[in-house]
Each structure stands twice: as C-alpha cells, then as structure tokens.
Design a protein around this motif. Structure first.
Motif, PDB file in Angstrom:
ATOM      1  N   TRP A 450       3.709  61.335   6.654  1.00 22.72           N
ATOM      2  CA  TRP A 450       2.504  62.037   6.300  1.00 22.72           C
ATOM      3  C   TRP A 450       1.202  61.329   6.275  1.00 22.72           C
ATOM      4  O   TRP A 450       0.239  61.666   6.788  1.00 22.72           O
ATOM      5  CB  TRP A 450       2.674  63.066   4.944  1.00 22.72           C
ATOM      6  CG  TRP A 450       3.627  64.256   5.211  1.00 22.72           C
ATOM      7  CD1 TRP A 450       4.233  64.438   6.194  1.00 22.72           C
ATOM      8  CD2 TRP A 450       3.666  65.098   3.981  1.00 22.72           C
ATOM      9  NE1 TRP A 450       4.883  65.599   5.888  1.00 22.72           N
ATOM     10  CE2 TRP A 450       4.542  65.989   4.864  1.00 22.72           C
ATOM     11  CE3 TRP A 450       3.296  65.269   2.646  1.00 22.72           C
ATOM     12  CZ2 TRP A 450       5.146  67.013   3.865  1.00 22.72           C
ATOM     13  CZ3 TRP A 450       4.025  66.088   1.915  1.00 22.72           C
ATOM     14  CH2 TRP A 450       4.705  67.335   2.488  1.00 22.72           C
ATOM     15  N   GLU A 451       1.574  60.033   5.927  1.00 26.16           N
ATOM     16  CA  GLU A 451       0.220  58.983   5.874  1.00 26.16           C
ATOM     17  C   GLU A 451      -0.283  58.625   7.242  1.00 26.16           C
ATOM     18  O   GLU A 451      -1.314  58.605   7.405  1.00 26.16           O
ATOM     19  CB  GLU A 451       0.875  57.737   4.978  1.00 26.16           C
ATOM     20  CG  GLU A 451      -0.395  56.658   4.900  1.00 26.16           C
ATOM     21  CD  GLU A 451      -0.268  56.105   3.607  1.00 26.16           C
ATOM     22  OE1 GLU A 451       0.605  56.324   2.684  1.00 26.16           O
ATOM     23  OE2 GLU A 451      -1.192  55.234   3.482  1.00 26.16           O
ATOM     24  N   GLY A 453       0.166  60.915   9.621  1.00 24.47           N
ATOM     25  CA  GLY A 453      -0.229  62.398  10.147  1.00 24.47           C
ATOM     26  C   GLY A 453       1.043  62.907  10.944  1.00 24.47           C
ATOM     27  O   GLY A 453       0.858  63.538  12.213  1.00 24.47           O
ATOM     28  N   MET A 454       2.393  62.482  10.692  1.00 19.90           N
ATOM     29  CA  MET A 454       3.391  62.926  11.390  1.00 19.90           C
ATOM     30  C   MET A 454       4.337  63.823  10.438  1.00 19.90           C
ATOM     31  O   MET A 454       4.244  63.328   9.371  1.00 19.90           O
ATOM     32  CB  MET A 454       4.060  61.763  12.207  1.00 19.90           C
ATOM     33  CG  MET A 454       3.163  60.924  13.050  1.00 19.90           C
ATOM     34  SD  MET A 454       3.922  59.794  13.722  1.00 19.90           S
ATOM     35  CE  MET A 454       4.100  58.494  12.914  1.00 19.90           C
ATOM     36  N   ASP A 455       5.369  64.109  10.902  1.00 21.11           N
ATOM     37  CA  ASP A 455       6.235  65.087   9.991  1.00 21.11           C
ATOM     38  C   ASP A 455       7.604  65.420  10.889  1.00 21.11           C
ATOM     39  O   ASP A 455       7.635  65.142  11.807  1.00 21.11           O
ATOM     40  CB  ASP A 455       5.728  66.340   9.512  1.00 21.11           C
ATOM     41  CG  ASP A 455       6.312  66.990   8.522  1.00 21.11           C
ATOM     42  OD1 ASP A 455       7.147  66.372   7.747  1.00 21.11           O
ATOM     43  OD2 ASP A 455       6.061  67.995   8.182  1.00 21.11           O
ATOM     44  N   LEU A 502      12.119  61.809  12.673  1.00 23.04           N
ATOM     45  CA  LEU A 502      10.934  62.031  13.492  1.00 23.04           C
ATOM     46  C   LEU A 502      11.389  62.136  14.966  1.00 23.04           C
ATOM     47  O   LEU A 502      12.220  61.639  15.318  1.00 23.04           O
ATOM     48  CB  LEU A 502       9.824  60.754  13.558  1.00 23.04           C
ATOM     49  CG  LEU A 502       8.618  60.690  14.259  1.00 23.04           C
ATOM     50  CD1 LEU A 502       7.823  62.036  13.450  1.00 23.04           C
ATOM     51  CD2 LEU A 502       7.707  59.660  14.223  1.00 23.04           C
ATOM     52  N   TYR A 503      10.551  63.214  15.775  1.00 29.63           N
ATOM     53  CA  TYR A 503      11.029  63.489  17.065  1.00 29.63           C
ATOM     54  C   TYR A 503       9.828  63.542  17.932  1.00 29.63           C
ATOM     55  O   TYR A 503       9.067  64.326  17.894  1.00 29.63           O
ATOM     56  CB  TYR A 503      11.778  65.078  16.929  1.00 29.63           C
ATOM     57  CG  TYR A 503      12.954  64.927  15.821  1.00 29.63           C
ATOM     58  CD1 TYR A 503      14.092  64.395  16.060  1.00 29.63           C
ATOM     59  CD2 TYR A 503      12.688  65.364  14.531  1.00 29.63           C
ATOM     60  CE1 TYR A 503      15.122  63.975  14.961  1.00 29.63           C
ATOM     61  CE2 TYR A 503      13.526  64.990  13.354  1.00 29.63           C
ATOM     62  CZ  TYR A 503      14.748  64.625  13.822  1.00 29.63           C
ATOM     63  OH  TYR A 503      15.757  64.297  12.668  1.00 29.63           O
TER      64      TYR A 503
END
Lengths: 590, 590
Positions: A450-451, A453-455, A502-503
């Motif tokens: 999240w830091e 900007g991914m999820d 992560l994809y």
C-alpha cells in the motif's frame, strides 16, 4: 451437443411447469471442490471452469462465471446458445437480480434441492413474491447418459496419534454445545466436519480426504449416512451406519417437536425441507467448525513434522530449479512432477492438498492458474516461477507458495518481490492481544505494498484443516469489513496462511505463503498476548530480494526465519543441497 | 442532606405509584458534557464525578459509576445511604440486570423522559415484561430549590469564511438524504449537529460551543427550537424560530402519516413518545453526523491555521517547563494558567475545548484526571508531566497531548515513552486503501506496546468537530470488533486523533496525541489510496526518547515530523524560544 441437452431439459421443464431451471456447481454438501458425479453444470453447458452457474429458460440459457474464466467460457460456450454473464462487470445482473426480473408472479423455478444451500434459497425467495419452486428432482440426471457414479472410495480411520483426540471426546463437546442451545438433534452435512468428528478420512473429493456422508447426532445416538462400500474396513465406534441416501427419509421422520441445530449455509435445501415443519430450527455454524479450527497439541506437533517433510520437498524443488535453470529444459508440468516425486519420498505422504499452481512468467499473474497439457509453459530466464502447492500427510496438511527468480530478474521485479515478502514477514511477526481478528492484522501484510500504491485482490490468509481441506474457516486474514462480516478471534492452535501477493498482468505474479500457528505468549495485567509461529520451512529466494525496500527490522526477521529453515531442513538434504541451502539462507545486510 | 432529598423523592414516588426512579447524568440532547441545570444526579446523590447513574427504590438507593470514580464516590457517598455499584467489577449487576431483577411484573419505573435516549429505554423495556413506566415528569425539579437556570448564552453565526459552506447548502444535502429515505421530517436533537447545520455557535455547554436547541427539518421548512434570549443577535436565514420547549407539542401535532427520520440513540424518549403513534419512524444516524465529520477544504485550511496557533502556545508551554524545571515552582494548576495565557495570545482563541488534563507524576496514570485546588500537585523532578489540552478557535478545535520529562527520567520511563511515541508515529504514517476503518489501522498504534506485552485501556483516536465538540463520531480508531461495532470508513477530510498511551498506576502516565486529517493520495488500477496529514505542530520530548526502542523508519518519521514543527512554529517564537525549539526538534540518530 449442448443445444440437444438443453432441448431435452426444456421438454422436461415444460412437462413439469418449470419456467427457469437452475444448475450450480455444487455437491450435496456445499463442498468447495466437487467430484465428477456432481459436475452437472459442466455437463449441461460444456464449460469446464471450476466456478459457474447456469440458468435455463424456455428459449434462452445463461452462464454466470467470474473474471478468471471469461476468456475460457467465451471459447467453450461458442455454438452452445448459452449466453455468458460476466460476474462483476457493469450492467450484468446477479442471478438473484435476474430471477427477480424474469420470474413473474405465478412462475416456477426448478432446481435439485440437494445441490443448493438452504440460506441461498431462503434469501432468494424473500425477494420472489408468489413464485413457485420445484426442488425434489434432479432433471440433469434424466438426460445424463453415462453419468460418472458417486464416488465410493474406501475410507480409513485416523489413529489418535495423528488426530490427538478421540471421536468420543469430540462428540461429547458437540453435545455440550447442543445442550447449551437446547438442541435434540444436530444435522451435519459438511464433509470436513464429519471427517473431523469421526476421525475418519476418505478419498471422495479430489485432494480433500473426505467421505461422502451425512451425520446426525442426538443426545444419545450417532447416525452416520454413508456408502457401505466405502466403509468395508472401517466402523467408527458407537455409530449407527445407514445408507448415504437415507438421511432424507431419516430427517422426515424426526419428531415434529424436535429442536434441530444445523447451519443453513451448508445444509442443503432438500434436507431442510424434509424436516417436519413444526420442528424448531436452531441456525448456527456447526460447533465442530470452531472446535476443529483449534488444533490440539498433538495436531500442532504433527503439523510441524509435516511441514518439515514438506519443506524438504519444496526446498529440493528450489534447488532443482536453481541448478537446472538455463541448462535443463523445465516446464510447469515437469516441475509439478519433480515436486510430486520429492513429496512422495516423504513418509506418510498421501497426495496433493490441492491442484498444484505452478506458473511461469505471465501465467503467475493469473491467480487461479493451474498448468495443463495445453497451457504448459517452458521456462526461459528472467522471470518468476510461482509455485503454490501443498501436500496431505498423516501428520497434516500443507500449503506453501514460493516465488523463484529464474535467471536474473529486473530491479522492478525485485522491488515487487521484496515488498510482498516484507508483508509476509510483518504479519508473521505480529504480537497482539487476545481478541484480535483478521481485520486487525491484515494491514501488516498489505502495508508495504500500500505504501507504494499497490495491492492484491484476494484475502491474505485462510484457515487450514488437519489432513483435511486446505481451505477451512472460520479464521482468516481479510481487511474489508462490512456489517455482515463474521469476525473470528484468533485462538491458540488455529492455523492460518499468510500469503500476500502481487500480480502484474501479462508479466509476472508474486506470492509468498507460509502457514502459521497461533500461540499464547503470556498473560499479565494488560491482558493475554498472542503471536504466530511459522510452520512452513522453505527459504524465500534471496536472488529476488532488494534490501533497499526493507527496514532493518524486516531484514532481521528474514534472517531469523532463514536460520530456522536451515536448522530444520538441512539434516534431510544431501551435501550438495545442504551447501546450496546454506547459501540460500545466508544472513543478509541492509 | 442527601437522605432528606431521597425522602422527598420517595414521597413523590409513593404518591405516583413509582417503584424505582432513575436519574442519569444527561441533558435533553444526549450530550457528552452537560450544563449545571442538568446535574440532577449530582444534586440527588452528592456525587460530583462526571459519570454516574442513580436508582432510587422505596428503601434503598444505588449509584453506578466506573473505575475512575470508585474512590471519590466512596468518599462522597458516605452517610448518604446510597450504595455504590462499581461498574465492571465481578458480581456487580448492570442497571439493566438490576432492574430486571427488582422490577416485578406490574411494577413501575419512573424517569424524566427528556434525559434518556429512546434506544436505551426501548432496549430496557424489551427485557422488562409487564412493567409500567412514567416518563413525563421530572421529579427532581420538584425538590431542587435554587436549581441553576437553563443556560441561555448568546449565540453567534459562524461566518462562511470559517465554516466553508452555507447552511442552505448543508440543508440541501440533508434533504437529499431525507428524500432517499422517503422522510417528510427530520428531527435533530444533538447539539453539535444543529450547530453545524445552522452555522451557529453558542456557549451553553462548558467547552462545547453549542446552543441548547432542537431542529426539525421538513422538505420546505426549518423549525428551530431555542431560547429567544440566546438569539437576540442572531437569526439564521429561512428558519422559523420557536421556543425551546415547544418541540414537544410540535412533534405531537405532526401529521400522523408522517415519515420521520431520527436517531433513537440521541433523540430523547419524551420527544419520541410525543410523535403520533402511526407515524413511520426511520431510525438512522443523522445525515449531518457524516456530513460534518468530512471537513470541507476551507475547514481543513482553517484547522491547519488553528493548529499552528495552538502549536505555538503548547510549544511555549514546553519551553516554559523546560527552562523553569528545578528553578521556579510549578504546579499542575499554574501550568494550566500558563498555557491558557499562551493560548489567549493567539488571535480568535475562544477558550478551552475541554477541561485541561495537566497531571504530574502518578496523577498521569489516572486517565481522566483534571487538577483542582484539592488535588493540585507541585512539580518536582524525575517524572513526567502529561498535558492533554485543547482550544477552540474560529479556525477550529484542537486536542493535543504531550508528555514532558521534568528533570531526568529513568531508562524504563524512556522505554515506555518511546514505545508510545512509536505507536503514534506508525499510525500517522499509515498509507492505506480507501475502505479502511479504524479496526484495520489501530494495530499500528498498539503494535510497539503489544510487542512488549503492554497496552492502554482506551481507544486510540476519536473524531473532532470544527469549532465544536472535541469528541465527535463517527470516525475513530478502535481495535475491538464485535457484531455491534459501527465501522466508519475514513473519508478525505475526516479529522481524527492519534493518541496511544501507557499508564503505570502510582508512577506515571504517558500519552502522545496529535490530530490528523485524512487525504486521498491518488487512484490507480489497484484502487484509491489514502494517508493522514498531521495537523498538530508541537515537538515530542526528545529528553524522553531512547532510540534503542525505535526502528530506523521510526527515527526517520520523528525527524521528518520535527522538521515540519520547526518550520511551522519557529516564525512565531522569540529568539530564545526559537533556539530552544531548534534543539528540541534536532534530527536524532539511532
């Protein structure tokens, strides 16, 4: 072919006054995976994906499935006349919404009441006014020639040195819960609950060592409804054995003033409707669901053993990939075989705990990918191999994902891998007060992503059975909270996966998964404190780590873990593998 | 004295057929703090604590209060004949349990229906079968000679340059929500909601700038029930002004087919019962509660300004304490005065936003301590001064806690302070996906303490109003989740406190509190991402920091924060203070 089947079904619908017929992908037990006998939806539609539901009307037919299967479904439904309903896409109604619109007052919905959960139908009927239902006949059975038979694989008893608790003791606890609820009977249809209660295992669902059966517990008797052929060598103590299908007539004959504990989310509608109307239904999660989630000390001890055996096998696979990369041809399927052969070397290994996900490069970004002959990719270099696999051992069930750099990977790929790894390490290191639920801790796994900007679009963790289903509730890690969320407090002995990922579509997938057991660390004036102990013992690939994205603490956590991996796994390796593991678990510095 | 009052009350109870009379500590508006007029419980019992409820029977009387007040209540209740019911202690029934046991079928419970929330009485009555209630008379009023009058302080309008939105615009939004719910009327009794909606402020509750009033909004009219004396200089636009007490007859005369939106948790029982029985009640949280929690850009800009002014005042206090420690005599109360004088130097300062908590040494461990003449402690050295205070400015409301080492403090005290500080820093640094609620993030604040087996027994954060109540929902940080928890998703513009603490009874208390505003940082294929921006600008005391308990990341977070504090605050300090602040915000190293 499909059109012909649909026509046959429509003739029967017409004869029986049915406007819409519903065909889901379920067995009689709300199982996550189903046997061949139950693949009615695949039979009628030709669509082979694991998830999908079909509705057939007098002149149309529709298949609902999710994003994983849109491409496959489009292909397989070509020329079938069945329209694809892409779940979650804008403007696509849910099945419930569709039925509300299409089923006019006085209309009739047909389905096999044995393959749908009671709560699903009850919720559906709430919004369908003046609609009739017919649930007492499986129309697919009438048109399915050469239908595979119901599985009747031989069952076996699990010794108490593995289960850690007698069936008698478990039933005593369940009867205590029944007593609290004032229940005379407890109807159980979920196969993992039944297997756990009776300390019985079987082979009726692929990868899930369960026995097709139903169980009814009264305050003084236990009725076990199963195929006698499956029980040739097994007779659980103090249990009355009845035929599998007899449960329907049995519940019909229960005293009409009975109080019956059952879980409408798992008990099928046909059973529910067979229960006398005046009986009082106590709708609750089966007590065994909570009881079996809390592993007893013997189960925990065994699970640790299973994870060392499994760790040896997966560590050998990592070594195999690393030494053969660029030298020996490797494919997704060949690696599935290599891993299976390593697992088979382990004592008391019984088979995979789920269909292996071994995906190379861009396949890794397809979260539910499993290789088959058609999709099988050959490894080159410069990308990730993602291996999410697990084994069933007499000592328990494993589930592990490792993401392995084959050849050298880019700086961005290392960053992504490292962030996912840090999430895994942070969650595993949580120290928390008793009372915490998954929603309190999930941030730890997602924070590093999240830091940036991914999820990842899946839960962080699920409960795992003991030589049972690899997905078992009620414990889990999920961050999203709604008013309907059922929160589960982590109890000592619960085993949960820790699997951030992560994809990057079209490029690669990353997932780092360990299983962890929850433990109490102590109690003081501030309360009772808990932590997790990691069971899985396999290195994380240091070739994919960039310490620039780690804090000192995270580096220390990784080094601590790798030290344990070496200590636990190296005794079972040959010299070459041992040397490799030494290097693969070396302490790193920031 | 108390006994005499109880006797008078009992005579009236007898005359009116009342078996038990209930006297809580509330006003007509479910306010957190109440004016002097409403202190009926204090009047009847002599107990002066801020929380407590009294039940009077024909021959006994009981006071329920919580752990903060056990000692004080024991003292104050001596010779009163009132028995102390220690809430939360083993074997002590709740008021509900007590009433269930004592009120026999046919019994009668009396209370002033204006000082109890509708939901409280409804829940109570669910478990009291065949019990009568009398709620239409305030018996205390009959025996309370020289009762303080209802507050009628002069109200004022808040200029749009402060509120950032016209009352018309706010009411339009509320009517949109009413319209969605199909409501004809919306009855609002919570004073912060009314003040926000009308852009009106007053002075009827200590530290809370609200106006005693009720508001009823229909689709084309606005009825404002308030004391005319309070509104001499103020007339909100398009509002029909009625007398404060007239709300009761007004709702009685509503059309009996009306649909009325109201919040049973705040609307008092007398109002609720006055509404025609056939009216349809839509029980929901007031739309304004959500609307006002999301500060508009002008409010956020103003709040930043208020926090710089407040930061200057509190920074000056820290400097004052540091240079006077061991030299000038300082007491809790003298420091309250010093701080108030610094705040008064700031433009548009209106007064404290709550009763200042300035506690020396072991007083700091009493979470709700406020010094008075009797308790006032003189500072020595070697302990912590905990100062939890706040101000009301035209530019907004502040709430800040700093824990200041006076003289040198022990290694253990530094460890404890550092762990609390790290929790504050970690929560403030959260980067999270839109959708997160308090329960997802609370771990960040507690993690450092939980790691050492310690905790604090209060929430981590609460919402804050804009020149309104210092405690306003619905946003908060809390970790405990039950099925009744009302979760609030963090929206851009919400302001929440971040205040972990640690309390060592008999020794010292620590709390580090900043206010933070939630912001959107961006949106991409993974979703919308959020973070907090810290509003409060005052150094954390480096004299109490031990970096051995901090990660590199936490050290960097502290240094970043201190850099901002210096930049924002130093321009408003004299040279000596500025030099001190430079040193107090110096970058530290691990």
């Amino acid at each position: 072919m499909v059109k012909e089947k649909l026509n046959k079904l429509r003739i029967m619908m017409l004869e029986n006054g049915i406007d819409i017929y519903y065909i889901p992908t379920d067995d009689f037990h709300a199982s996550e995976y189903v046997g061949e006998y139950f693949k009615s939806r695949q039979f009628i539609s030709g669509f082979t994906g694991s998830a999908g539901k079909v509705l057939v009307t007098a002149d149309e037919a529709f298949l609902w499935t999710d994003g994983r299967y849109f491409l496959q479904a489009e292909k397989e439904l070509r020329d079938s006349s069945i329209q694809l309903m892409k779940m979650g896409e804008k403007g696509v109604p849910t099945i419930e919404e569709f039925l509300e619109k299409r089923l006019k007052s006085g209309g009739c919905l047909g389905f096999d009441g044995r393959v749908v959960a009671t709560s699903f139908i009850e919720n559906l009927l709430k919004n369908l006014k003046d609609v009739d239902i017919k649930y007492d006949r499986d129309f697919i059975d009438d048109i399915w020639n050469n239908r595979p038979p119901l599985s009747k694989e031989e069952a076996y008893l699990l010794d108490e040195k593995y289960s850690g608790e007698s069936s008698e003791s478990k039933i005593k606890k369940i009867r205590e819960e029944m007593s609290k609820e004032g229940a005379d009977y407890h109807v159980i249809t979920s196969l993992d609950d039944i297997a756990w209660i009776l300390n019985i295992r079987g082979n009726d669902v692929l990868c899930n060592p369960v026995v097709l059966s139903y169980l009814v517990i009264s305050m003084d008797k236990i009725f076990f409804f199963a195929n006698k052929e499956a029980l040739l060598k097994v007779k659980p103590d103090n249990v009355e054995i009845r035929d599998y299908e007899d449960v329907y007539s049995f519940v019909k004959n229960l005293d009409k003033n009975s109080k019956i504990l059952l879980d409408k989310d798992t008990v099928n509608y046909a059973i529910y409707k067979n229960i006398p109307q005046d009986a009082l239904i106590i709708n609750k999660v089966n007590p065994s669901t909570y009881l079996k989630a809390v592993k007893n000390p013997i189960e925990v001890k065994n699970m640790k053993e299973a994870h060392i055996k499994d760790g040896v096998a997966v560590t050998k696979l990592m070594h195999y990939i690393k030494i053969n990369a660029g030298i020996t041809e490797m494919s997704e399927l060949s690696l599935v075989d290599v891993l299976e052969s390593y697992r088979k070397e382990q004592k008391n290994y019984l088979g995979p705990s789920f269909e292996p996900i071994v995906s190379w490069g861009d396949h890794g970004a397809i979260v539910h990918y499993s290789p088959d002959e058609k999709s099988n990719a050959t490894l080159t270099t410069g990308s990730f191999l993602l291996a999410d696999t697990g084994g069933q051992y007499l000592e328990g069930t494993t589930d592990i994902t490792r993401t392995i750099a084959v050849g050298s990977v880019s700086k961005k790929m290392k960053r992504d891998f490292t962030l996912v790894l840090c999430g895994n390490l942070e969650l595993a290191a949580a120290k928390f007060k008793y009372g915490c639920v998954g929603a309190n801790l999930d941030y730890l796994a997602r924070g590093p992503l999240w830091e940036y900007g991914m999820d990842y679009n899946h839960g962080t963790g699920h409960g795992v059975g003991y030589l049972l289903n690899v997905h078992e509730g009620p414990n889990s890690f999920r961050w999203k909270v709604t008013k309907d969320t059922k929160h589960c407090v982590f109890e000592e002995g619960m085993i949960t996966s820790d699997e951030p990922g992560l994809y990057i579509t079209g490029e690669y997938g990353i997932r780092c998964e360990n299983l962890m057991v929850c433990k109490t660390t102590g109690e003081n004036e501030y309360g009772k404190f808990m932590e997790f102990e990691t069971l899985t013992m396999v290195p994380f690939d240091l070739d994919a780590v960039d310490t620039a994205y780690m804090t000192d603490r995270q580096v220390a956590l990784l080094n601590d873990y790798h030290k344990k991996v070496y200590e636990n796994i190296s005794p079972y390796l040959n010299e070459e593998e041992k040397d490799w593991l030494k290097e693969a678990t070396r302490p790193i510095e920031k």
